[in-house]
Design a protein around this motif. Structure first.
Motif, PDB file in Angstrom:
ATOM      1  N   VAL A 321       0.863  -1.178   0.000  1.00 25.82           N
ATOM      2  CA  VAL A 321       0.000   0.000   0.000  1.00 25.82           C
ATOM      3  C   VAL A 321       0.904   1.234   0.000  1.00 25.82           C
ATOM      4  N   ARG A 322       0.863   1.979  -1.111  1.00 25.55           N
ATOM      5  CA  ARG A 322       1.672   3.184  -1.271  1.00 25.55           C
ATOM      6  C   ARG A 322       0.736   4.376  -1.444  1.00 25.55           C
ATOM      7  N   PRO A 323       1.249   5.582  -1.376  1.00 27.98           N
ATOM      8  CA  PRO A 323       0.388   6.750  -1.605  1.00 27.98           C
ATOM      9  C   PRO A 323      -0.284   6.705  -2.976  1.00 27.98           C
ATOM     10  N   GLY A 324      -1.590   6.571  -2.982  1.00 23.10           N
ATOM     11  CA  GLY A 324      -2.364   6.582  -4.211  1.00 23.10           C
ATOM     12  C   GLY A 324      -2.368   5.291  -5.004  1.00 23.10           C
ATOM     13  N   ILE A 325      -1.626   4.281  -4.546  1.00 19.37           N
ATOM     14  CA  ILE A 325      -1.471   3.043  -5.316  1.00 19.37           C
ATOM     15  C   ILE A 325      -1.495   1.833  -4.382  1.00 19.37           C
ATOM     16  N   VAL A 326      -2.169   0.779  -4.805  1.00 19.71           N
ATOM     17  CA  VAL A 326      -2.060  -0.532  -4.168  1.00 19.71           C
ATOM     18  C   VAL A 326      -1.446  -1.470  -5.200  1.00 19.71           C
ATOM     19  N   SER A 327      -0.321  -2.091  -4.860  1.00 16.53           N
ATOM     20  CA  SER A 327       0.419  -2.922  -5.808  1.00 16.53           C
ATOM     21  C   SER A 327       0.502  -4.355  -5.322  1.00 16.53           C
ATOM     22  N   VAL A 328       0.473  -5.263  -6.262  1.00 17.87           N
ATOM     23  CA  VAL A 328       0.465  -6.696  -5.954  1.00 17.87           C
ATOM     24  C   VAL A 328       1.500  -7.405  -6.813  1.00 17.87           C
ATOM     25  N   THR A 329       2.155  -8.398  -6.217  1.00 19.49           N
ATOM     26  CA  THR A 329       3.121  -9.224  -6.936  1.00 19.49           C
ATOM     27  C   THR A 329       2.630 -10.667  -6.993  1.00 19.49           C
ATOM     28  N   ILE A 330       2.746 -11.271  -8.181  1.00 20.18           N
ATOM     29  CA  ILE A 330       2.486 -12.698  -8.359  1.00 20.18           C
ATOM     30  C   ILE A 330       3.762 -13.311  -8.921  1.00 20.18           C
ATOM     31  N   SER A 331       4.437 -14.102  -8.120  1.00 21.38           N
ATOM     32  CA  SER A 331       5.678 -14.742  -8.544  1.00 21.38           C
ATOM     33  C   SER A 331       5.386 -16.093  -9.190  1.00 21.38           C
ATOM     34  N   ALA A 332       6.407 -16.636  -9.870  1.00 18.67           N
ATOM     35  CA  ALA A 332       6.266 -17.928 -10.564  1.00 18.67           C
ATOM     36  C   ALA A 332       4.971 -17.946 -11.361  1.00 18.67           C
ATOM     37  N   ALA A 333       4.816 -16.928 -12.212  1.00 21.57           N
ATOM     38  CA  ALA A 333       3.523 -16.651 -12.856  1.00 21.57           C
ATOM     39  C   ALA A 333       3.395 -17.237 -14.261  1.00 21.57           C
ATOM     40  N   ASN A 334       4.256 -18.191 -14.632  1.00 21.46           N
ATOM     41  CA  ASN A 334       4.119 -18.787 -15.964  1.00 21.46           C
ATOM     42  C   ASN A 334       2.740 -19.404 -16.175  1.00 21.46           C
TER      43      ASN A 334
END
Length: 442
Positions: A321-334
């Motif tokens: 959770v950043r200012p103005g942005i919510v970011s998500v990571t999906i690893s091993a995403a093949n």
């Protein structure tokens, strides 16, 4: 060292190498094919969202010694944010476990893992005998996978499996236990003081790239962006020229080259000069999603303090959770290569809503209290890094080269070289310094 050092590649490995050489008084020219340096750890202005975002999400740990040395050299340690203690909020949203479960892993500061004795600090539902998984991992031999080290139970399901996917960017069924153990020795096994999480307060470029470029220029280094090196000319066991867009750059007798590009690009450039050189050739993707929504000031509790949370039981692993942005990571995403972006974004928004909703503090507006997140996903951007890292398997580990090559004045750098670690920021930065040291040795 004498002569000019030509660094090909402006990612963190190349920047690290350039800084090490320039700091030692060597003349440096850095070539970056893209419009900006940073590689997989940079920020940019996204026109679709109308704001600045990172091209990926990266969590640093206090035990990343090379990374923090790099930050200190460029004067950027103060640009990081984090809780200041070894705490990691999690949410288990697994569909087969009933209600969602939210908890925070709170590690002991010292090497003695007192946290495992406190149910309020450890993984919910874990049993102490499951700690044998960690012992087996740290003792793993070549060819052992992460899954082969794990005891069934909540420690594996709620911590070790998602952690290994994030660290290795490879599924635990095929991921190398030895590589995972190498990362654990410098973090979890070293105690909580080595596990304090940090991330860039503003952006990856503001913390890791722009201060490095400023320091390089202060040392008199030349940084050429938008300048792809198309080929290497060799003669009598050394690189003698670089093929640039404007023509050939002839190297002097004391000049040297650090090749700090991705493994696929290195394979192309070295096919002629070093035929038969083995390099990693199997890769895993990473999928990052950025939602434009301002939530930072509306969250409370441990999630607000940490600024991120781990997700168990979804397709995502981490939400920031950043200012103005919510970011998500999906690893091993093949496995998501064929999925439609809109479908992935909708599913992930549902998942992170379940993670963030309990931490949402009601905010009074003119028409009442806002107590829930929107049902539909806010404006988003999906970023797919198709070949983000080498697949962290035993077979690929055997293909990782060292920094030195059969060309006397050419060394390799990158998280895909044999750093002893998985493909991480820490490994990339170490590789740059290692490459420059290798040039100094006869």
């Amino acid at each position: 060292m004498s002569g000019c050092l030509h660094v090909i590649g402006g990612g963190l490995a190349g920047l690290s190498a350039a800084l090490a050489a320039a700091g030692a008084g060597r003349r440096v020219v850095l070539y970056e094919a893209g419009p900006a340096c940073g590689g997989r750890a940079r920020s940019y202005e996204d026109r679709q969202l109308g704001c600045r975002i990172d091209n990926g999400n990266h969590l640093l740990l206090s035990g990343n010694r090379a990374t923090f040395d790099y930050l200190d050299r460029i004067g950027a340690r103060h640009t990081l944010a984090g809780p200041g203690v070894p705490m990691f909020p999690f949410a288990d949203i697994s569909p087969d476990r009933g209600a969602d479960l939210h908890w925070t892993l709170r590690l002991s500061r010292g090497r003695t893992p007192w946290w495992v004795l406190d149910p309020a600090r450890r993984v919910p539902g874990m049993r102490l005998r499951e700690l044998l998984s960690l012992v087996r991992m740290l003792r793993a031999r070549e060819g052992t996978t992460v899954s082969e080290c794990l005891s069934p139970g909540m420690l594996a399901d709620r911590l070790l499996v998602p952690l290994s996917i994030s660290v290795l960017n490879t599924r635990p069924e095929v991921g190398s236990a030895m590589l995972m153990a190498a990362a654990m020795r410098e973090s979890l096994a070293a105690g909580g003081d080595a596990c304090i999480p940090w991330f860039p307060r503003l952006g990856l470029s503001e913390s890791l790239v722009e201060p490095a470029l400023a320091r390089l220029r202060a040392h008199g280094a030349s940084v050429r962006t938008g300048c792809r090196v198309w080929g290497l000319g060799t003669d009598r066991g050394r690189v003698t020229r670089l093929v640039l867009p404007e023509g050939e750059q002839v190297l002097g007798a004391g000049d040297a080259v650090v090749l700090a590009v991705t493994a696929p690009v290195a394979a192309e450039l070295l096919a002629g000069p070093l035929p038969g050189l083995a390099l990693p050739d199997s890769f895993e993707s990473i999928l990052n999603l950025h939602y434009r929504i301002a939530l930072q000031d509306h969250l409370g509790g441990d999630l607000a303090r940490a600024g991120f949370a781990g997700i168990v039981g979804g397709i995502a692993e981490w939400v920031f959770v950043r200012p103005g942005i919510v970011s998500v990571t999906i690893s091993a995403a093949n496995h998501l290569a064929g999925r439609d972006n809109a479908a992935v974004a909708a599913q992930v928004w549902t998942e992170i809503s379940r993670v963030l909703q309990p931490a949402l503090r009601p905010k009074r507006q003119a028409d009442g209290l806002v107590v829930s997140l929107p049902h539909d996903a806010p404006p988003y951007r999906v970023l797919r890094e198709k070949r983000a890292t080498f697949a962290a398997t035993t077979a690929q580990q055997k293909l990782r080269p060292g920094s030195r090559t059969d060309l006397r004045n050419l060394v390799l750098a990158g998280d895909w070289t044999d750093t002893g670690l998985p493909a991480t920021i820490e490994g990339a930065i170490r590789s740059g310094k290692t490459a420059v040291r290798a040039l100094a040795r006869p």
